[in-house]
Write a protein that holds these residues in place. Structure first.
Motif, short mmCIF file in Angstrom:
data_model
loop_
_atom_site.label_atom_id
_atom_site.label_comp_id
_atom_site.label_asym_id
_atom_site.label_seq_id
_atom_site.Cartn_x
_atom_site.Cartn_y
_atom_site.Cartn_z
N ARG A 63 5.36 -6.20 -10.58
CA ARG A 63 5.40 -4.56 -10.19
C ARG A 63 4.16 -4.36 -9.58
O ARG A 63 3.54 -3.22 -9.72
N GLU A 91 4.02 -3.22 -6.36
CA GLU A 91 4.38 -2.12 -5.83
C GLU A 91 4.15 -0.98 -6.50
O GLU A 91 3.50 0.18 -6.03
N GLU A 92 4.75 -0.96 -7.83
CA GLU A 92 4.63 0.10 -8.72
C GLU A 92 3.12 0.54 -8.89
O GLU A 92 2.66 1.57 -9.08
N GLU A 112 0.71 -0.31 -7.12
CA GLU A 112 0.03 0.50 -5.93
C GLU A 112 0.12 2.08 -5.75
O GLU A 112 -0.53 2.71 -5.63
N ILE A 113 1.21 2.29 -6.18
CA ILE A 113 1.84 3.60 -6.06
C ILE A 113 1.06 4.42 -7.18
O ILE A 113 0.74 5.53 -7.03
N TYR A 114 1.07 3.79 -8.26
CA TYR A 114 0.47 4.53 -9.31
C TYR A 114 -1.22 4.67 -9.12
O TYR A 114 -1.80 5.93 -9.25
N LEU A 150 -2.30 5.09 -5.95
CA LEU A 150 -2.26 6.05 -5.02
C LEU A 150 -2.22 7.49 -5.60
O LEU A 150 -2.70 8.34 -4.87
N PHE A 151 -1.79 7.72 -6.79
CA PHE A 151 -1.66 8.93 -7.29
C PHE A 151 -2.59 8.98 -8.21
O PHE A 151 -2.42 9.94 -9.35
N ALA A 170 -4.08 6.84 -10.86
CA ALA A 170 -4.06 6.21 -12.09
C ALA A 170 -5.20 5.54 -12.19
O ALA A 170 -5.89 4.71 -11.29
N THR A 171 -5.98 5.65 -13.20
CA THR A 171 -7.16 4.65 -13.73
C THR A 171 -6.58 3.43 -14.08
O THR A 171 -5.59 3.03 -14.27
N PHE A 187 -5.29 3.07 -17.32
CA PHE A 187 -3.75 3.65 -17.37
C PHE A 187 -2.91 2.56 -16.95
O PHE A 187 -1.82 1.99 -17.75
N GLN A 216 -4.95 -3.47 -4.66
CA GLN A 216 -5.25 -2.25 -4.38
C GLN A 216 -4.18 -1.61 -3.36
O GLN A 216 -3.64 -2.69 -2.52
N PRO A 217 -4.11 -0.34 -3.19
CA PRO A 217 -3.07 0.01 -2.53
C PRO A 217 -3.35 -0.01 -0.92
O PRO A 217 -4.62 -0.11 -0.74
N SER A 218 -2.34 -0.27 -0.20
CA SER A 218 -2.47 -0.68 1.40
C SER A 218 -1.65 0.49 2.21
O SER A 218 -0.77 1.10 1.64
N PRO A 233 -9.71 7.32 -8.71
CA PRO A 233 -8.54 7.90 -9.25
C PRO A 233 -8.91 9.58 -9.66
O PRO A 233 -7.67 10.25 -9.07
N LEU A 247 9.78 4.59 -6.38
CA LEU A 247 9.99 3.49 -7.23
C LEU A 247 11.61 3.59 -7.29
O LEU A 247 12.21 4.35 -7.86
N VAL A 300 0.43 10.27 -14.84
CA VAL A 300 -0.80 9.68 -14.39
C VAL A 300 -1.97 10.51 -14.97
O VAL A 300 -3.01 9.90 -15.62
#
Lengths: 324, 226
Positions: free
Chosen positions: A223, A225-226, A228-230, A232-233, A235-236, A239, A322-324, B75, B91, B106
């Motif tokens: 997961r 990819e998921e 990373e996306i979290y 990017l928006f 997410a701590t 979380f 970490q997101p890239s 974050p 996703l 989030v």
């Protein structure tokens, strides 16, 4: 039913966003994540079953050994409380003399009970229980002597030893011996085995930690990819961590349930032979199995192991992503 | 809103992606970031969202000095930023609704509030009817718009877009850019990295030009086309 359409977000977006974090919102989110992680487990039933089976077997081994040990301990306690001495009388002692001797012994304060076993009774019992019934019919005369089972009134082993010595010197007595001497040796051996089981349990718990940790590590990478996306928006780490901790919990709990099943089944299979065995000793022995106290302990321990294993894996691998 | 002061980004291998870049994007401003591929456009956007940290210089975003921002605060910085990506980054195993709801989930919004805002955002990009679909059933342009809805659903102060018109046909590209302009009109600071120079020229917004990591052009056009 038609849903009312809300107007597009025309309000200036730079206004302060209301702080929406309230306790019950957090709780309901956690609840849904908790259940979603169970769904995650159930979505790939075969893979999950294999992992939980490994955990279950690893936990069943120490649990089963522990129960076995508890049973042996129970057994030995029961026997230990009734120290008795067997007096094998000389061949020439007949029934009358045996009765007189038994009455004499009963007068002594340190003896609570004396039981006479006649050669006929002894032969009968031996024939029934030893499995040598056929061979024994070949005997022309009964080779067995009278035996007196002397029940001691005291549990004091020193007094018992003194009495054993005195009884052994009596002219009618061929051999006097403690029936349960081997039990005392067994008792000390159990202590050694108990520690062995403890070490084994520790090692296998460690193995369970590693298995769960590795499973969670794979789940994290699947997961990636998921995550990373979290991130990017906004997410701590907390979380992102929680669904994996719950996943560990479910793995641990289902592993514990499988362990319970394995142990219960094994003891069910052992029950009949054990009953036969204990019947040989005229024992009131009750088989100790997983009960209302030990079952929750087993499940709780396995769930905790699951969370701990997940925590270790998550702590290590979540930072790497970490997101890239 | 976004201040770059002598910012450089050097990678461990020695490659310098950005060299002494300085500019100031005011609150509510919209600008394009352009240049050839490899000029440092994406790197610049990544520095703003703290996906990477700059090597030298200062960056101030939304009043915060990024150099002084501890990792655990990142974050919360990102929750004030909306981002879209060239490859959409949706996703694939979630519905459009769930994808757009992500920034709100989030941040811990209430379910009713999430529903209201996601529908509003999807309505804005014209995809309200697709909320139960999965990304794979949508065209590239539609997926890009889902990405935009996700980037604005939490009403961020800053909107960063990386090549939003990458593989869209000209008319669709123009529509997409106009969508960003609409968000800018309601006060969002918008920075769009794009190499679609001809399209950018017709729109008439401030354009920052990067070349081999240097900021070589900062043209402000007086009358933005609406």
């Amino acid at each position: 039913m038609k849903r009312p359409l809300t107007p597009p977000p025309n309000t200036p977006p730079r206004r302060k966003t209301p702080p929406p974090k309230l306790g019950n919102v957090w709780l309901s989110h956690q609840m849904s994540v908790f259940l979603a992680s169970l769904g995650h487990l159930l979505r790939s039933p075969l893979a999950s079953l294999m992992t939980t089976s490994v955990i279950g077997i690893a936990l069943a081994l120490p649990t089963g050994l522990y129960l076995l040990l508890e049973n042996v301990r129970n057994l030995s306690y029961e026997w230990d409380s009734s120290v008795q001495i067997s007096l094998f009388l000389k061949q020439e002692v007949d029934e009358a003399k045996a009765h007189i001797l038994a009455d004499q012994l009963l007068q002594r304060p340190e003896i609570s009970n004396v039981q006479i076993i006649t050669p006929v009774q002894a032969l009968q019992e031996y024939r029934n229980l030893s499995g040598f019934g056929e061979a024994l019919t070949a005997l022309e005369t009964n080779p067995l002597p009278f035996v007196l089972i002397v029940q001691l009134a005291t549990n004091d082993t020193q007094a018992g030893s003194r009495l054993l010595e005195q009884l052994g010197k009596m002219p009618e007595v061929e051999v006097a011996q403690f029936d349960m001497l081997w039990l005392k040796r067994l008792f000390t051996m159990i202590e050694i085995i108990r520690r062995g089981v403890l070490i084994l349990a520790t090692l296998l718990s460690l193995a369970v930690l590693l298995v769960i940790g590795n499973t969670i590590r794979l789940a994290i990478y699947n997961r990636r990819e998921e995550i990373e996306i979290y991130k990017l928006f906004g997410a701590t780490n907390a979380f992102i961590r929680s669904p994996f901790l719950y996943l560990g919990f479910w793995y641990g709990l289902s592993g514990g349930a499988i362990a319970w099943g394995i142990v219960d089944l094994s003891f069910w299979l052992l029950q009949t032979p054990i009953k036969q065995l204990t019947a040989l000793y005229h024992s009131q022995f009750q088989l100790v199995t997983l009960d209302l106290i030990s079952t929750p302990i087993l499940l709780l321990t396995s769930a905790l192991l699951g969370i701990t294993g997940a925590w270790l894996a998550v702590g290590r691998h979540l930072k790497e992503i970490q997101p890239s | 809103m976004i201040i770059f002061n002598e910012v450089s980004k050097r990678y461990p291998a020695g490659y310098e992606a950005l060299k002494n870049v300085s500019f100031h994007l005011k609150p509510g401003e919209m600008a394009f970031l352009t240049g050839h591929s490899g000029a440092g456009k994406s790197t610049l956007l990544r520095l703003i969202a703290l996906i990477e940290r700059n090597s030298n210089g200062q960056i101030v975003v939304n009043g915060q000095h990024l150099g002084r921002l501890p990792t655990y605060r990142i974050p919360y910085l990102r929750r004030r930023i909306g981002m879209t990506f060239q490859d959409h980054r949706l996703l694939v195993d979630r519905t459009i609704f769930d994808n757009v709801a992500l920034p709100l989930v989030v941040a811990g919004y209430r379910p009713q509030e999430i529903r209201r805002r996601v529908r509003a955002a999807l309505d804005k990009v014209g995809l309200l009817t697709k909320e139960k679909n999965y990304p794979i059933t949508l065209s590239g342009g539609q997926q890009q718009r889902v990405g935009i809805a996700r980037a604005v659903v939490h009403k961020p102060a800053i909107l960063l877009a990386d090549e939003p018109t990458g593989n869209l046909d000209p008319s669709l590209a123009k529509e997409t850019m106009q969508l960003f302009a609409q968000f800018n009109q309601v006060g969002v600071t918008v920075l769009i990295a794009s190499h679609a120079l001809s399209l950018i020229k017709t729109l008439g917004y401030r354009t920052l030009m990067l070349q081999h990591g240097h900021l070589v052009g900062d043209t402000r056009i007086s009358r933005p086309l609406r």
